[in-house]
Motif scaffolding. Structure first.
Motif, PDB file in Angstrom:
ATOM      1  N   LEU A  22       0.879  -1.155   0.000  1.00 42.24           N
ATOM      2  CA  LEU A  22       0.000   0.000   0.000  1.00 42.24           C
ATOM      3  C   LEU A  22       0.918   1.206   0.000  1.00 42.24           C
ATOM      4  CD1 LEU A  22      -3.043  -0.252   0.121  1.00 42.24           C
ATOM      5  CD2 LEU A  22      -2.949   0.268   2.540  1.00 42.24           C
ATOM      6  N   ASP A  23       0.717   2.084  -0.948  1.00 45.68           N
ATOM      7  CA  ASP A  23       1.724   3.130  -1.117  1.00 45.68           C
ATOM      8  C   ASP A  23       1.057   4.488  -1.287  1.00 45.68           C
ATOM      9  OD1 ASP A  23       4.138   4.305  -1.354  1.00 45.68           O
ATOM     10  OD2 ASP A  23       4.536   3.627  -3.399  1.00 45.68           O
ATOM     11  N   GLY A  24       0.672   5.071  -0.191  1.00 46.40           N
ATOM     12  CA  GLY A  24       0.135   6.427  -0.239  1.00 46.40           C
ATOM     13  C   GLY A  24      -1.257   6.516  -0.826  1.00 46.40           C
ATOM     14  N   VAL A  25      -2.210   5.844  -0.185  1.00 45.11           N
ATOM     15  CA  VAL A  25      -3.588   5.884  -0.667  1.00 45.11           C
ATOM     16  C   VAL A  25      -4.401   6.863   0.180  1.00 45.11           C
ATOM     17  CG1 VAL A  25      -5.711   4.542  -0.919  1.00 45.11           C
ATOM     18  CG2 VAL A  25      -3.508   3.520  -1.497  1.00 45.11           C
ATOM     19  N   SER A  26      -5.162   7.714  -0.479  1.00 45.87           N
ATOM     20  CA  SER A  26      -6.067   8.606   0.239  1.00 45.87           C
ATOM     21  C   SER A  26      -7.464   8.394  -0.318  1.00 45.87           C
ATOM     22  CB  SER A  26      -5.662  10.070   0.037  1.00 45.87           C
ATOM     23  OG  SER A  26      -4.354  10.265   0.505  1.00 45.87           O
TER      24      SER A  26
ATOM     25  N   TYR B 140     -24.809  -1.279  -7.988  1.00 44.78           N
ATOM     26  CA  TYR B 140     -25.273  -0.910  -6.653  1.00 44.78           C
ATOM     27  C   TYR B 140     -24.483   0.224  -6.013  1.00 44.78           C
ATOM     28  CZ  TYR B 140     -28.221  -5.020  -6.817  1.00 44.78           C
ATOM     29  OH  TYR B 140     -29.168  -5.933  -7.167  1.00 44.78           O
ATOM     30  N   VAL B 141     -23.203   0.338  -6.327  1.00 39.21           N
ATOM     31  CA  VAL B 141     -22.396   1.324  -5.610  1.00 39.21           C
ATOM     32  C   VAL B 141     -22.553   2.707  -6.219  1.00 39.21           C
ATOM     33  CG1 VAL B 141     -20.699  -0.296  -4.779  1.00 39.21           C
ATOM     34  CG2 VAL B 141     -20.378   0.789  -6.999  1.00 39.21           C
ATOM     35  N   GLU B 142     -22.269   3.707  -5.377  1.00 39.26           N
ATOM     36  CA  GLU B 142     -22.361   5.086  -5.848  1.00 39.26           C
ATOM     37  C   GLU B 142     -21.011   5.613  -6.279  1.00 39.26           C
ATOM     38  OE1 GLU B 142     -23.861   6.095  -2.144  1.00 39.26           O
ATOM     39  OE2 GLU B 142     -25.653   4.934  -2.633  1.00 39.26           O
ATOM     40  N   TYR B 143     -19.978   5.024  -5.729  1.00 41.44           N
ATOM     41  CA  TYR B 143     -18.655   5.539  -5.986  1.00 41.44           C
ATOM     42  C   TYR B 143     -17.679   4.372  -5.942  1.00 41.44           C
ATOM     43  CZ  TYR B 143     -15.401   9.474  -6.154  1.00 41.44           C
ATOM     44  OH  TYR B 143     -14.471  10.401  -6.562  1.00 41.44           O
ATOM     45  N   VAL B 144     -16.674   4.419  -6.772  1.00 42.17           N
ATOM     46  CA  VAL B 144     -15.726   3.307  -6.826  1.00 42.17           C
ATOM     47  C   VAL B 144     -14.295   3.832  -6.763  1.00 42.17           C
ATOM     48  CG1 VAL B 144     -14.924   1.319  -8.153  1.00 42.17           C
ATOM     49  CG2 VAL B 144     -17.313   1.986  -8.270  1.00 42.17           C
ATOM     50  N   TYR B 145     -13.482   3.153  -5.954  1.00 45.00           N
ATOM     51  CA  TYR B 145     -12.042   3.407  -5.974  1.00 45.00           C
ATOM     52  C   TYR B 145     -11.364   2.222  -6.631  1.00 45.00           C
ATOM     53  CZ  TYR B 145     -12.676   7.266  -2.704  1.00 45.00           C
ATOM     54  OH  TYR B 145     -13.055   8.435  -2.120  1.00 45.00           O
ATOM     55  N   VAL B 146     -10.363   2.520  -7.471  1.00 39.83           N
ATOM     56  CA  VAL B 146      -9.630   1.438  -8.119  1.00 39.83           C
ATOM     57  C   VAL B 146      -8.193   1.460  -7.619  1.00 39.83           C
ATOM     58  CG1 VAL B 146      -9.046   0.349 -10.299  1.00 39.83           C
ATOM     59  CG2 VAL B 146     -11.039   1.853 -10.158  1.00 39.83           C
ATOM     60  N   LEU B 147      -7.750   0.341  -7.062  1.00 42.86           N
ATOM     61  CA  LEU B 147      -6.370   0.221  -6.601  1.00 42.86           C
ATOM     62  C   LEU B 147      -5.569  -0.566  -7.632  1.00 42.86           C
ATOM     63  CD1 LEU B 147      -6.367  -0.724  -2.803  1.00 42.86           C
ATOM     64  CD2 LEU B 147      -5.593   1.404  -3.827  1.00 42.86           C
ATOM     65  N   HIS B 148      -4.297  -0.179  -7.746  1.00 47.20           N
ATOM     66  CA  HIS B 148      -3.403  -0.947  -8.608  1.00 47.20           C
ATOM     67  C   HIS B 148      -1.991  -0.791  -8.073  1.00 47.20           C
ATOM     68  CE1 HIS B 148      -1.991  -3.157 -11.939  1.00 47.20           C
ATOM     69  NE2 HIS B 148      -1.431  -2.142 -12.579  1.00 47.20           N
ATOM     70  N   ASN B 149      -1.332  -1.903  -7.775  1.00 49.59           N
ATOM     71  CA  ASN B 149       0.012  -1.883  -7.211  1.00 49.59           C
ATOM     72  C   ASN B 149       0.126  -0.973  -5.995  1.00 49.59           C
ATOM     73  OD1 ASN B 149       0.930  -3.678  -9.084  1.00 49.59           O
ATOM     74  ND2 ASN B 149       1.590  -2.086 -10.518  1.00 49.59           N
ATOM     75  N   GLY B 150      -0.867  -1.011  -5.149  1.00 47.47           N
ATOM     76  CA  GLY B 150      -0.800  -0.261  -3.897  1.00 47.47           C
ATOM     77  C   GLY B 150      -1.093   1.219  -4.045  1.00 47.47           C
ATOM     78  N   LYS B 151      -1.458   1.645  -5.241  1.00 41.72           N
ATOM     79  CA  LYS B 151      -1.743   3.061  -5.435  1.00 41.72           C
ATOM     80  C   LYS B 151      -3.147   3.220  -5.998  1.00 41.72           C
ATOM     81  CE  LYS B 151       2.629   5.344  -5.979  1.00 41.72           C
ATOM     82  NZ  LYS B 151       3.905   4.790  -6.401  1.00 41.72           N
ATOM     83  N   LEU B 152      -3.707   4.396  -5.744  1.00 40.24           N
ATOM     84  CA  LEU B 152      -5.019   4.671  -6.281  1.00 40.24           C
ATOM     85  C   LEU B 152      -4.880   4.961  -7.777  1.00 40.24           C
ATOM     86  CD1 LEU B 152      -7.550   4.594  -4.675  1.00 40.24           C
ATOM     87  CD2 LEU B 152      -7.499   7.068  -4.496  1.00 40.24           C
TER      88      LEU B 152
END
Lengths: 348, 250
Positions: free
Chosen positions: B17-21, B215-227
């Motif tokens: 996980l590398d600096g996710v906000s 169903y979801v209203e908002y999605v975050y996509v992670l890849h290699n520990g980053k957003l």
């Protein structure tokens, strides 16, 4: 009947022993059967209970009668014998008091012993209490005030004022069985409560229980307190039954005998613990009697006893690994509520 | 409700996980997706206190919670489920759900002796638990041992347990893995219902995008520990970077 075999006497001694061991195995069952704590030091709390009862009783009797001599001396044993049946109220009240005090003290000692070990793996608890029991036994062997290896003798029986020994032992056996019954009801109550549910979750998955916000060490410490206290009470009953205590009565083999009863009867089932202790104490008594009847036997039945216990365990593990009476589901109110709920649905 | 600021967790040299906000608003249903090994479960583990963060902050309801123990975080109302369920094997389905509510009266060893004290609460909790089981289609299995349950049902039970635990925010780790398609949709219908009725918030890791995106209203996509990307479901699906992360560069 066989020559010289006293059936009633045999039954009384068996029932007394059965009651005492049943309390021990139910207390172990609370730990290993329900909570998954391997207590290899059961005998320590049994011994502490017995010694507490012996010391308190002997001291009080000597003190009340104004006799000044060491508890373990021959004069004390003679004096105790003389004053044992003078005052029935004293005998009975000391008996009741000893049970209460012992429960609290052995429970507290169990709690303190468990405190540093409960936060680490189960093996640590087992080893710690096992060595605690042995250390205590060796210490008592060298501790003069309680008689060292000779121990204490002549402890006044709570029913010493009943002149007929047969009647006295019979009533005492009944008292032991009543205490056993109370222990059973207590264990059942605990096991079928929400707290009992937590005990089982700790056994099934300690980490997951922790994650649910439950205070796992506190649950274990409470179980250990209760189980040690009950083992102490069993010790009290033993001390009065035998009228004497000495350190070598409390060897680790006693612990493993109780383990055998729980494994044989069924872990996590209080009725199983009762049946296991009934059968194994019966084997114990029978082999003792056979030993007396045939003193010139080539192989002493005393040794065969252990083989029989081992055989019983082997057979159980092979054919009924969960014991004679496997664990039953929790009997809480939950199912009643659910039945009402789904019943209501169908009617609507 | 949940705010994660510059969160990082390294395992040796690996930056899991590398600096996710990110932020999860109260009363919303937010998805967390990404290819295998992108750090989704690690994020959950750090947020719920199972791992300590290497760097960064986690805020929950205006309180900083990074560094707290898992059970403390649980009691604050931030509840997670596991990708591989950790259930109590020898207990029944109902008992497994009943364990979860915190601070039950009968859980104190002294109160346990007096049935009167805890009977009422127990009955209420049991009814509540049974309703949750019913909604998830687990009612027929109420009294069955967990060790006799099928994998899909275990998954559902894990979610039922999360719902029962007095949660304000639920982190669900792949709630529909191994569950039939229609059951999966039912589960999400139920999640929406819970959000509407009880005001719960959901943050869900899911690989079944076809279900999740409805169903979801908002999605975050992670890849290699980053957003990698974030946004409304249809925006994210169109995002070229996301498609590349999932099926490789074209």
């Amino acid at each position: 009947m066989m020559l010289g075999f006293d059936v009633i006497g045999f039954l009384i001694s068996w029932l007394t022993l059965f009651g005492t061991y049943a309390i021990l195995s139910m207390s172990l069952n609370l730990e290993i059967g329900f909570t998954g704590m391997a207590d290899f030091g059961k005998v320590a709390f049994y011994g502490i209970g017995a010694y507490l009862a012996a010391t308190i009783t002997a001291f009080t009797f000597l003190f009340v009668n104004g006799i000044k001599c060491p508890l373990h001396s021959v004069e004390a044993i003679v004096a105790l014998k003389e004053c044992a049946s003078k005052n029935p109220a004293l005998n009975v009240s000391i008996f009741v008091l000893c049970i209460l005090i012992t429960f609290i003290i052995t429970g507290a000692i169990g709690y303190l012993i468990s405190y540093p070990t409960l936060r680490v793996g189960p093996a640590f608890l087992g080893i710690t209490v096992l060595s605690f029991g042995e250390l205590l036994r060796i210490f008592m062997r060298h501790f003069e005030p309680t008689g060292g290896t000779k121990g204490l003798a002549g402890i006044p029986h709570p029913l010493a004022w009943i002149p007929d020994p047969r009647l006295r032992d019979g009533i005492y056996a009944a008292i032991v069985l009543v205490v056993m019954l109370l222990t059973y009801l207590l264990s059942e109550k605990i096991a079928n409560s929400p707290f009992g549910r937590l005990m089982r979750t700790v056994r099934d998955d300690e980490i997951a229980t922790l994650c649910l916000g439950k205070h796992v060490p506190r649950i274990k410490a409470a179980v250990f307190f209760l189980a040690s206290g009950l083992a102490g009470i069993a010790g009290v009953l033993l001390a009065y039954y035998l009228g004497s205590v000495n350190p070598d009565m409390f060897v680790p083999a006693v612990t493993f005998n109780v383990w055998a009863m729980v494994i044989f009867g069924g872990m996590g089932n209080n009725k199983g613990a009762l049946i296991g202790s009934a059968i194994i104490t019966f084997v114990d008594r029978i082999s003792f009697v056979v030993n007396l009847l045939f003193p010139q036997a080539i192989i002493s039945p005393d040794y065969i006893r252990w083989m029989i216990v081992g055989l019983l365990i082997l057979i159980t593990l092979l054919f009924k690994p969960q014991g004679l009476m496997p664990e039953t589901p929790i009997k809480t109110l939950a199912l009643t509520a659910v039945a009402e709920e789904s019943g209501g649905e169908e009617n609507a | 409700m949940l705010e994660v600021i510059d969160l990082a967790r390294y395992f040796g040299g690996i930056k899991a996980l590398d600096g996710v906000s990110l932020k999860v608003k109260k009363g919303s249903i937010v998805g967390l997706i990404g290819p295998n090994g992108s750090g989704k479960t690690t994020l959950f583990n750090v947020v719920t206190g199972f791992y300590e963060p290497t760097r960064g902050e986690v805020w929950f309801n205006g309180e900083r919670i990074d560094g707290l123990n898992p059970n403390e975080i649980y009691l604050k109302g931030l509840v997670r489920t596991f990708q591989i369920p950790r259930l109590f094997q020898s207990l029944s389905v109902l008992e497994n759900v009943l364990v979860t509510p915190p601070h039950q009266i009968g859980e104190s060893p002294l109160n346990a002796l007096f049935k009167k004290k805890w009977a009422n609460q127990e009955m209420n909790l049991a009814r509540q638990a049974f309703n949750i089981l019913k909604m998830l289609g687990l009612a027929p299995y109420t009294n069955i041992k967990v060790s006799d349950l099928s994998a899909a049902h275990i998954k559902l039970l894990e979610t039922a347990r999360g719902l029962m635990g007095g949660a304000k925010l639920l982190l669900l780790d792949e709630p529909t893995a191994g569950v039939a398609y229609t059951t999966a949709r039912e589960l999400f219908d139920f999640i929406v219902k819970l959000r509407d009725e009880k005001g719960l918030t959901f943050f869900i890791i899911e690989h079944r995008l076809e279900v999740l995106m409805d169903y979801v209203e908002y999605v975050y996509v992670l890849h290699n520990g980053k957003l990698l990307s974030e946004g409304k479901p249809d925006e994210v699906v169109e995002d070229k970077k996301v498609i590349e992360a999932y099926i490789g560069e074209g």
